[in-house]
Design a protein around this motif. Sequence first.
Motif, PDB file in Angstrom:
ATOM      1  N   LEU A   2     -21.387 -30.963  -4.975  1.00 19.47           N
ATOM      2  CA  LEU A   2     -21.656 -30.655  -3.578  1.00 19.47           C
ATOM      3  C   LEU A   2     -21.326 -29.199  -3.269  1.00 19.47           C
ATOM      4  CD1 LEU A   2     -20.278 -33.829  -1.757  1.00 19.47           C
ATOM      5  CD2 LEU A   2     -22.603 -33.364  -2.554  1.00 19.47           C
ATOM      6  N   LEU A   3     -22.058 -28.653  -2.310  1.00 20.40           N
ATOM      7  CA  LEU A   3     -21.870 -27.270  -1.909  1.00 20.40           C
ATOM      8  C   LEU A   3     -21.040 -27.254  -0.625  1.00 20.40           C
ATOM      9  CD1 LEU A   3     -22.897 -24.491  -2.961  1.00 20.40           C
ATOM     10  CD2 LEU A   3     -24.750 -24.668  -1.298  1.00 20.40           C
ATOM     11  N   ASN A   4     -19.854 -26.650  -0.704  1.00 12.68           N
ATOM     12  CA  ASN A   4     -18.963 -26.641   0.451  1.00 12.68           C
ATOM     13  C   ASN A   4     -19.527 -25.822   1.607  1.00 12.68           C
ATOM     14  OD1 ASN A   4     -17.015 -28.221  -0.826  1.00 12.68           O
ATOM     15  ND2 ASN A   4     -16.106 -26.442  -1.833  1.00 12.68           N
ATOM     16  N   ASN A   5     -20.119 -24.678   1.264  1.00 12.62           N
ATOM     17  CA  ASN A   5     -20.700 -23.793   2.267  1.00 12.62           C
ATOM     18  C   ASN A   5     -22.203 -23.736   2.074  1.00 12.62           C
ATOM     19  OD1 ASN A   5     -18.829 -22.899   4.040  1.00 12.62           O
ATOM     20  ND2 ASN A   5     -18.283 -21.045   2.922  1.00 12.62           N
ATOM     21  N   ASN A   6     -22.963 -23.815   3.132  1.00 13.02           N
ATOM     22  CA  ASN A   6     -24.407 -23.626   3.047  1.00 13.02           C
ATOM     23  C   ASN A   6     -24.881 -22.973   4.330  1.00 13.02           C
ATOM     24  OD1 ASN A   6     -25.344 -25.916   4.947  1.00 13.02           O
ATOM     25  ND2 ASN A   6     -24.013 -26.990   3.481  1.00 13.02           N
ATOM     26  N   LEU A   7     -26.040 -22.348   4.266  1.00 12.38           N
ATOM     27  CA  LEU A   7     -26.518 -21.561   5.393  1.00 12.38           C
ATOM     28  C   LEU A   7     -26.754 -22.398   6.656  1.00 12.38           C
ATOM     29  CD1 LEU A   7     -27.208 -18.649   6.138  1.00 12.38           C
ATOM     30  CD2 LEU A   7     -29.581 -19.126   5.494  1.00 12.38           C
ATOM     31  N   PRO A   8     -27.422 -23.557   6.583  1.00 17.33           N
ATOM     32  CA  PRO A   8     -27.608 -24.359   7.800  1.00 17.33           C
ATOM     33  C   PRO A   8     -26.286 -24.730   8.486  1.00 17.33           C
ATOM     34  CG  PRO A   8     -29.082 -25.121   6.090  1.00 17.33           C
ATOM     35  CD  PRO A   8     -28.168 -24.133   5.449  1.00 17.33           C
ATOM     36  N   MET A   9     -25.291 -25.097   7.682  1.00 18.59           N
ATOM     37  CA  MET A   9     -23.999 -25.465   8.237  1.00 18.59           C
ATOM     38  C   MET A   9     -23.365 -24.289   8.983  1.00 18.59           C
ATOM     39  SD  MET A   9     -20.517 -26.565   6.234  1.00 18.59           S
ATOM     40  CE  MET A   9     -20.111 -24.848   5.889  1.00 18.59           C
ATOM     41  N   LEU A  10     -23.471 -23.077   8.402  1.00 18.14           N
ATOM     42  CA  LEU A  10     -22.874 -21.904   9.028  1.00 18.14           C
ATOM     43  C   LEU A  10     -23.608 -21.509  10.303  1.00 18.14           C
ATOM     44  CD1 LEU A  10     -22.140 -19.756   5.847  1.00 18.14           C
ATOM     45  CD2 LEU A  10     -20.500 -20.993   7.243  1.00 18.14           C
ATOM     46  N   VAL A  11     -24.938 -21.626  10.287  1.00 17.41           N
ATOM     47  CA  VAL A  11     -25.706 -21.302  11.494  1.00 17.41           C
ATOM     48  C   VAL A  11     -25.367 -22.282  12.617  1.00 17.41           C
ATOM     49  CG1 VAL A  11     -28.033 -21.208  12.491  1.00 17.41           C
ATOM     50  CG2 VAL A  11     -27.587 -20.179  10.257  1.00 17.41           C
ATOM     51  N   ARG A  12     -25.283 -23.552  12.275  1.00 18.37           N
ATOM     52  CA  ARG A  12     -24.955 -24.559  13.295  1.00 18.37           C
ATOM     53  C   ARG A  12     -23.541 -24.346  13.830  1.00 18.37           C
ATOM     54  NH1 ARG A  12     -27.331 -30.484  13.146  1.00 18.37           N
ATOM     55  NH2 ARG A  12     -29.001 -29.213  14.015  1.00 18.37           N
ATOM     56  N   GLU A  13     -22.646 -23.964  12.946  1.00 19.69           N
ATOM     57  CA  GLU A  13     -21.271 -23.689  13.373  1.00 19.69           C
ATOM     58  C   GLU A  13     -21.237 -22.497  14.329  1.00 19.69           C
ATOM     59  OE1 GLU A  13     -17.204 -22.105  11.260  1.00 19.69           O
ATOM     60  OE2 GLU A  13     -18.380 -23.625  10.184  1.00 19.69           O
ATOM     61  N   ASN A  14     -22.011 -21.447  14.019  1.00 15.31           N
ATOM     62  CA  ASN A  14     -22.072 -20.281  14.903  1.00 15.31           C
ATOM     63  C   ASN A  14     -22.731 -20.632  16.232  1.00 15.31           C
ATOM     64  OD1 ASN A  14     -20.830 -18.229  13.330  1.00 15.31           O
ATOM     65  ND2 ASN A  14     -22.633 -18.128  12.023  1.00 15.31           N
ATOM     66  N   TYR A  39     -28.130 -17.920  18.982  1.00 11.39           N
ATOM     67  CA  TYR A  39     -27.776 -18.834  17.896  1.00 11.39           C
ATOM     68  C   TYR A  39     -28.019 -20.282  18.302  1.00 11.39           C
ATOM     69  CZ  TYR A  39     -26.016 -15.690  14.333  1.00 11.39           C
ATOM     70  OH  TYR A  39     -25.951 -14.758  13.340  1.00 11.39           O
ATOM     71  N   LYS A  40     -27.747 -20.602  19.560  1.00 12.67           N
ATOM     72  CA  LYS A  40     -27.966 -21.970  20.046  1.00 12.67           C
ATOM     73  C   LYS A  40     -29.449 -22.338  19.978  1.00 12.67           C
ATOM     74  CE  LYS A  40     -27.506 -24.824  24.226  1.00 12.67           C
ATOM     75  NZ  LYS A  40     -27.040 -24.839  25.641  1.00 12.67           N
ATOM     76  N   ASN A  41     -30.306 -21.439  20.433  1.00 17.76           N
ATOM     77  CA  ASN A  41     -31.740 -21.727  20.449  1.00 17.76           C
ATOM     78  C   ASN A  41     -32.323 -21.697  19.042  1.00 17.76           C
ATOM     79  OD1 ASN A  41     -33.893 -22.511  22.033  1.00 17.76           O
ATOM     80  ND2 ASN A  41     -34.623 -20.415  22.371  1.00 17.76           N
ATOM     81  N   LEU A 226     -27.165 -14.042   9.479  1.00 20.40           N
ATOM     82  CA  LEU A 226     -26.982 -15.449   9.860  1.00 20.40           C
ATOM     83  C   LEU A 226     -25.757 -16.044   9.165  1.00 20.40           C
ATOM     84  CD1 LEU A 226     -30.659 -16.793   9.770  1.00 20.40           C
ATOM     85  CD2 LEU A 226     -29.341 -16.014  11.753  1.00 20.40           C
ATOM     86  N   TYR A 227     -25.559 -15.660   7.912  1.00 17.36           N
ATOM     87  CA  TYR A 227     -24.417 -16.129   7.115  1.00 17.36           C
ATOM     88  C   TYR A 227     -23.090 -15.728   7.766  1.00 17.36           C
ATOM     89  CZ  TYR A 227     -21.151 -15.969   3.110  1.00 17.36           C
ATOM     90  OH  TYR A 227     -20.068 -16.097   2.277  1.00 17.36           O
ATOM     91  N   LYS A 228     -23.053 -14.523   8.359  1.00 18.03           N
ATOM     92  CA  LYS A 228     -21.811 -14.030   8.958  1.00 18.03           C
ATOM     93  C   LYS A 228     -21.772 -14.230  10.468  1.00 18.03           C
ATOM     94  CE  LYS A 228     -18.970 -12.379   7.021  1.00 18.03           C
ATOM     95  NZ  LYS A 228     -17.818 -12.936   6.290  1.00 18.03           N
ATOM     96  N   GLY A 229     -22.852 -14.736  11.066  1.00 17.59           N
ATOM     97  CA  GLY A 229     -22.873 -14.894  12.522  1.00 17.59           C
ATOM     98  C   GLY A 229     -23.040 -13.579  13.243  1.00 17.59           C
ATOM     99  N   ALA A 230     -23.761 -12.643  12.630  1.00 24.89           N
ATOM    100  CA  ALA A 230     -23.938 -11.305  13.197  1.00 24.89           C
ATOM    101  C   ALA A 230     -25.315 -11.173  13.853  1.00 24.89           C
ATOM    102  CB  ALA A 230     -23.758 -10.257  12.104  1.00 24.89           C
ATOM    103  N   LEU A 231     -25.609  -9.987  14.359  1.00 30.28           N
ATOM    104  CA  LEU A 231     -26.888  -9.692  14.992  1.00 30.28           C
ATOM    105  C   LEU A 231     -27.831  -9.047  13.989  1.00 30.28           C
ATOM    106  CD1 LEU A 231     -28.884  -9.189  17.350  1.00 30.28           C
ATOM    107  CD2 LEU A 231     -27.581  -7.103  17.869  1.00 30.28           C
ATOM    108  N   SER A 232     -29.056  -9.559  13.927  1.00 31.51           N
ATOM    109  CA  SER A 232     -30.090  -8.983  13.076  1.00 31.51           C
ATOM    110  C   SER A 232     -31.202  -8.430  13.962  1.00 31.51           C
ATOM    111  CB  SER A 232     -30.666 -10.058  12.142  1.00 31.51           C
ATOM    112  OG  SER A 232     -31.807  -9.574  11.463  1.00 31.51           O
TER     113      SER A 232
END
Length: 574
Positions: A2-14, A39-41, A226-232
């Motif tokens: 299993l992968l502890n960290n993944n991109l969808p999980m981090l985006v949803r967390e942010n 991030y919510k939208n 997205l991985y860091k919760g920053a602005l692109s």
Amino acid sequence: MLLNNNLPMLVRENARKNPEKIACLYLENDQVEKDKISYKNLDRKASLVAQALNDFFKDAKGRCVILLFPTGIDFIISFLGCSYAQAIAVPVTWPAHLRNTKELSQLKSIIQETKAEIMLVPSEFNQIKKDVDHDLGINIFDISQVEMIKEGIDELPIYEENTISHLQFTSGSTSTPKGVIIKQASLMHSLYSASSLWNFTEHSISLTWAPHTYAYGLLYCLLLPLYKGALSIIMSSEAFIKSPLCWLNAISKYKVTHSGSSNFAYDYCVSEISENNIQDLDLSCWKSAINGGEPIQQETLIAFSQKYNQYHFKLENFICCYGMSEAAGLIACNTFQNRPNLFHFNKKALRSNTLLLEDQHDRTKTFLGYAHRVPELQITIRDVKTLEVLNHNKVGEIWLTGPTCSCGYWEIETDIYQNNLAHSENYPSIRTGDLGCLYDNQLIVMGRIKELLVIADKNYFPVDIELSAANSYNKLKKGSNAVFVISNGSKDEVVLVQVVLQDVNENEYLSIVHAIHHAVKQEHNLIIDRIVLIENNQLAKTPSGKVQRGLCKKLYISHELEIKYEWRHFKNIG
């Protein structure tokens, strides 16, 4: 596993922690904010796309989905939606129109190769769909229709290390584009490594105009924020080409910390931007100016930093990088906020694969040293013919193995991946096809092996000859020529294809070829057998600006180039 960290999980967390924070901002140019999403939208829309895919496939996991989008936020939503559904995203180049035989052929080829059943498109696709003279053989889904879906997926699926994230098609600069398989574990390790080496945090601001079909544009300009919760912040490559100043203006206006491109973009900013047009430019915020994707020139780094020093840009702001799609992007780079390390080797010794370090002069060739590599990535240098591992300070092919390495190409077997010679039981070894060495514990990349000119058992680097040719006459542009070798009976001949500017008079052609011939002979002790002058649109390049020397050679041999003037060397000339 299993992968502890993944991109969808981090985006949803942010999305839960900072729901109203802007994730992506799209600029039509450096002044107009055309679109943006929080991030919510972003999480909401991605989950709707995931639900649409699950409704179509019943279960989208492991299914290839073509993403046909221009630069913009719709692509990011669709890519993330594929990740939410564990579908395999396949980004492809947005066509100007589909009557272009090459564009249509490439799209069809990818659809057939991936066996994709659905293609996600924006509403603009309807405007070019009429150019398709027959069915593409795939279901087309306009993602604006996802708003009709009542609810997106609630719970994210369980991600494993071997779950495939996407297929990254190679640039095609030296061969036919191939779909590199990027797994979730490789993706996450690559994003972690870049954030660490480039000092990228949740407070960083990224700006890009690089195409999202390229590893740098996708991984580090869209997914890393997205991985860091920053602005692109994103803008189109067409906007940059039309006005390179809009890139620098946007960096200044939005206090961008991370932005970059390949070497040609920095050259372009030096040659095409008049200081008379610069107003209130402040580049002090730009801490990581990424430079990679093609041979990085010392002259470019110095010229750019000198021109923009008065606007608070420093040479140490450059992060020079070496990477490739097969390694999920980044391989090595120089130290953050330190000037790039330079090594000057004797040119004559290099032609025999011998490293002789000297002070810089006109008989040395300068290379960048990459002091930092991706964590856990093992780099070895092997003999090009015998494949045996070479000691440090020896020149050979660069081989890689580690957690960011791709497991292979989609539906294609190749000798690039060498499982039987792996350093690790967990990862294959990758043959990069690049010539290089480990010198003073730093990686030095010297060029593509298949593009190396081997003449009378001596090695010549194409970029050196091309640079000498471009500098020989004041109406020739750097990065707008290609040198290669063709077989003419029992003799190999060196051919240089050179773009001339529009204002060049026909009476100047002979002066140009004599200047090129003399410069290359003087600086490299090499005779150019044929010099071919063409217009700019005839030079084969990838969308990111890399010269396709192999394709130039093919077009020349097959007489498909529209030649303005061709000169051939005779023994009594020179």
